[in-house]
Write a protein that holds these residues in place. Structure first.
Motif, PDB file in Angstrom:
ATOM      1  N   ASP A 185     -69.896  24.821 -50.383  1.00 40.48           N
ATOM      2  CA  ASP A 185     -69.188  25.291 -49.190  1.00 40.48           C
ATOM      3  C   ASP A 185     -68.630  26.679 -49.515  1.00 40.48           C
ATOM      4  OD1 ASP A 185     -67.702  25.673 -46.894  1.00 40.48           O
ATOM      5  OD2 ASP A 185     -66.336  24.004 -47.237  1.00 40.48           O
ATOM      6  N   MET A 186     -69.447  27.684 -49.336  1.00 36.62           N
ATOM      7  CA  MET A 186     -69.143  29.044 -49.786  1.00 36.62           C
ATOM      8  C   MET A 186     -67.781  29.553 -49.316  1.00 36.62           C
ATOM      9  SD  MET A 186     -70.843  31.747 -51.231  1.00 36.62           S
ATOM     10  CE  MET A 186     -72.099  32.819 -50.671  1.00 36.62           C
ATOM     11  N   HIS A 187     -67.389  29.210 -48.103  1.00 39.90           N
ATOM     12  CA  HIS A 187     -66.125  29.713 -47.550  1.00 39.90           C
ATOM     13  C   HIS A 187     -65.017  28.667 -47.579  1.00 39.90           C
ATOM     14  CE1 HIS A 187     -68.219  33.306 -46.426  1.00 39.90           C
ATOM     15  NE2 HIS A 187     -69.135  32.569 -45.857  1.00 39.90           N
ATOM     16  N   SER A 188     -65.312  27.495 -48.096  1.00 38.43           N
ATOM     17  CA  SER A 188     -64.352  26.380 -48.195  1.00 38.43           C
ATOM     18  C   SER A 188     -63.818  25.940 -46.841  1.00 38.43           C
ATOM     19  CB  SER A 188     -63.193  26.737 -49.133  1.00 38.43           C
ATOM     20  OG  SER A 188     -63.687  27.018 -50.413  1.00 38.43           O
ATOM     21  N   GLY A 189     -64.530  26.267 -45.786  1.00 38.74           N
ATOM     22  CA  GLY A 189     -64.081  25.960 -44.432  1.00 38.74           C
ATOM     23  C   GLY A 189     -64.182  24.500 -44.036  1.00 38.74           C
ATOM     24  N   CYS A 249     -49.988  16.996 -37.672  1.00 37.32           N
ATOM     25  CA  CYS A 249     -50.361  18.416 -37.777  1.00 37.32           C
ATOM     26  C   CYS A 249     -51.186  18.804 -36.568  1.00 37.32           C
ATOM     27  CB  CYS A 249     -51.165  18.670 -39.047  1.00 37.32           C
ATOM     28  SG  CYS A 249     -50.181  18.536 -40.544  1.00 37.32           S
ATOM     29  N   ARG A 250     -50.813  19.904 -35.958  1.00 39.43           N
ATOM     30  CA  ARG A 250     -51.593  20.379 -34.810  1.00 39.43           C
ATOM     31  C   ARG A 250     -52.840  21.101 -35.266  1.00 39.43           C
ATOM     32  NH1 ARG A 250     -50.674  25.821 -34.203  1.00 39.43           N
ATOM     33  NH2 ARG A 250     -48.750  26.575 -35.113  1.00 39.43           N
ATOM     34  N   HIS A 251     -52.832  21.560 -36.524  1.00 41.82           N
ATOM     35  CA  HIS A 251     -53.994  22.271 -37.067  1.00 41.82           C
ATOM     36  C   HIS A 251     -53.963  22.162 -38.591  1.00 41.82           C
ATOM     37  CE1 HIS A 251     -57.264  25.138 -36.896  1.00 41.82           C
ATOM     38  NE2 HIS A 251     -56.663  25.889 -37.801  1.00 41.82           N
ATOM     39  N   VAL A 252     -55.108  21.879 -39.177  1.00 41.23           N
ATOM     40  CA  VAL A 252     -55.267  21.876 -40.629  1.00 41.23           C
ATOM     41  C   VAL A 252     -56.521  22.685 -40.908  1.00 41.23           C
ATOM     42  CG1 VAL A 252     -55.640  20.487 -42.705  1.00 41.23           C
ATOM     43  CG2 VAL A 252     -54.231  19.583 -40.845  1.00 41.23           C
ATOM     44  N   ARG A 253     -56.419  23.605 -41.865  1.00 40.72           N
ATOM     45  CA  ARG A 253     -57.599  24.399 -42.199  1.00 40.72           C
ATOM     46  C   ARG A 253     -57.661  24.602 -43.708  1.00 40.72           C
ATOM     47  NH1 ARG A 253     -55.514  30.161 -39.774  1.00 40.72           N
ATOM     48  NH2 ARG A 253     -53.941  30.546 -41.365  1.00 40.72           N
ATOM     49  N   SER A 254     -58.863  24.855 -44.165  1.00 39.86           N
ATOM     50  CA  SER A 254     -59.090  25.212 -45.559  1.00 39.86           C
ATOM     51  C   SER A 254     -59.925  26.482 -45.558  1.00 39.86           C
ATOM     52  CB  SER A 254     -59.813  24.091 -46.300  1.00 39.86           C
ATOM     53  OG  SER A 254     -61.051  23.781 -45.679  1.00 39.86           O
ATOM     54  N   LYS A 255     -59.723  27.296 -46.600  1.00 42.00           N
ATOM     55  CA  LYS A 255     -60.442  28.563 -46.663  1.00 42.00           C
ATOM     56  C   LYS A 255     -60.356  29.141 -48.067  1.00 42.00           C
ATOM     57  CE  LYS A 255     -56.390  31.015 -45.004  1.00 42.00           C
ATOM     58  NZ  LYS A 255     -55.840  31.946 -44.060  1.00 42.00           N
ATOM     59  N   ASN A 256     -61.166  30.148 -48.307  1.00 42.28           N
ATOM     60  CA  ASN A 256     -61.095  30.865 -49.574  1.00 42.28           C
ATOM     61  C   ASN A 256     -59.765  31.573 -49.705  1.00 42.28           C
ATOM     62  OD1 ASN A 256     -63.657  30.311 -50.462  1.00 42.28           O
ATOM     63  ND2 ASN A 256     -64.553  32.110 -49.549  1.00 42.28           N
ATOM     64  N   ALA A 257     -59.322  31.661 -50.929  1.00 40.04           N
ATOM     65  CA  ALA A 257     -58.169  32.501 -51.263  1.00 40.04           C
ATOM     66  C   ALA A 257     -58.642  33.372 -52.424  1.00 40.04           C
ATOM     67  CB  ALA A 257     -56.967  31.652 -51.625  1.00 40.04           C
ATOM     68  N   GLY A 258     -59.717  34.082 -52.191  1.00 38.24           N
ATOM     69  CA  GLY A 258     -60.374  34.854 -53.239  1.00 38.24           C
ATOM     70  C   GLY A 258     -61.505  34.022 -53.830  1.00 38.24           C
TER      71      GLY A 258
END
Length: 102
Positions: free
Chosen positions: A86-90, A8-17
């Protein structure tokens, strides 16, 4: 064995609501996308084990045009709750970088 970080060239995690977290796995090309996007290693059970979610609720959405797969799961507690770490799940993606793919 090949790890997520290798293909993977990029993996990210984040909020989805406020109730969901989503991961985006951007593979480094169509060959690796085709080979690994449906890997059993990226199963709902992995997300249940790592993030304490119900595997029956994990969503797996391949996006072939972008050579990526989106995997989402419901948060154990709502965003911003007392137990929030981790408020933003980043930072959640870090645990999956070394997952070995089949």
């Amino acid at each position: 064995m090949v790890k997520v970080r290798d293909v993977c060239r990029h993996v990210r995690s984040k909020n989805a609501g406020p109730y969901w977290v989503t991961f985006d796995f951007f593979f480094d090309g169509p060959e690796n996308f085709e080979k690994y996007h449906a890997s059993p290693a990226l199963s709902p059970e992995l997300f249940a084990r790592l993030y304490g979610t119900d595997p029956a609720l994990v969503k797996h959405i391949p996006v072939a045009d972008l050579n990526m797969v989106k995997i989402s799961y419901p948060r154990a507690t709502p965003q911003g709750g007392v137990e929030e770490r981790d408020m933003h799940s980043g930072q959640q993606y870090v645990r999956v970088l070394d997952v070995e793919l089949d």
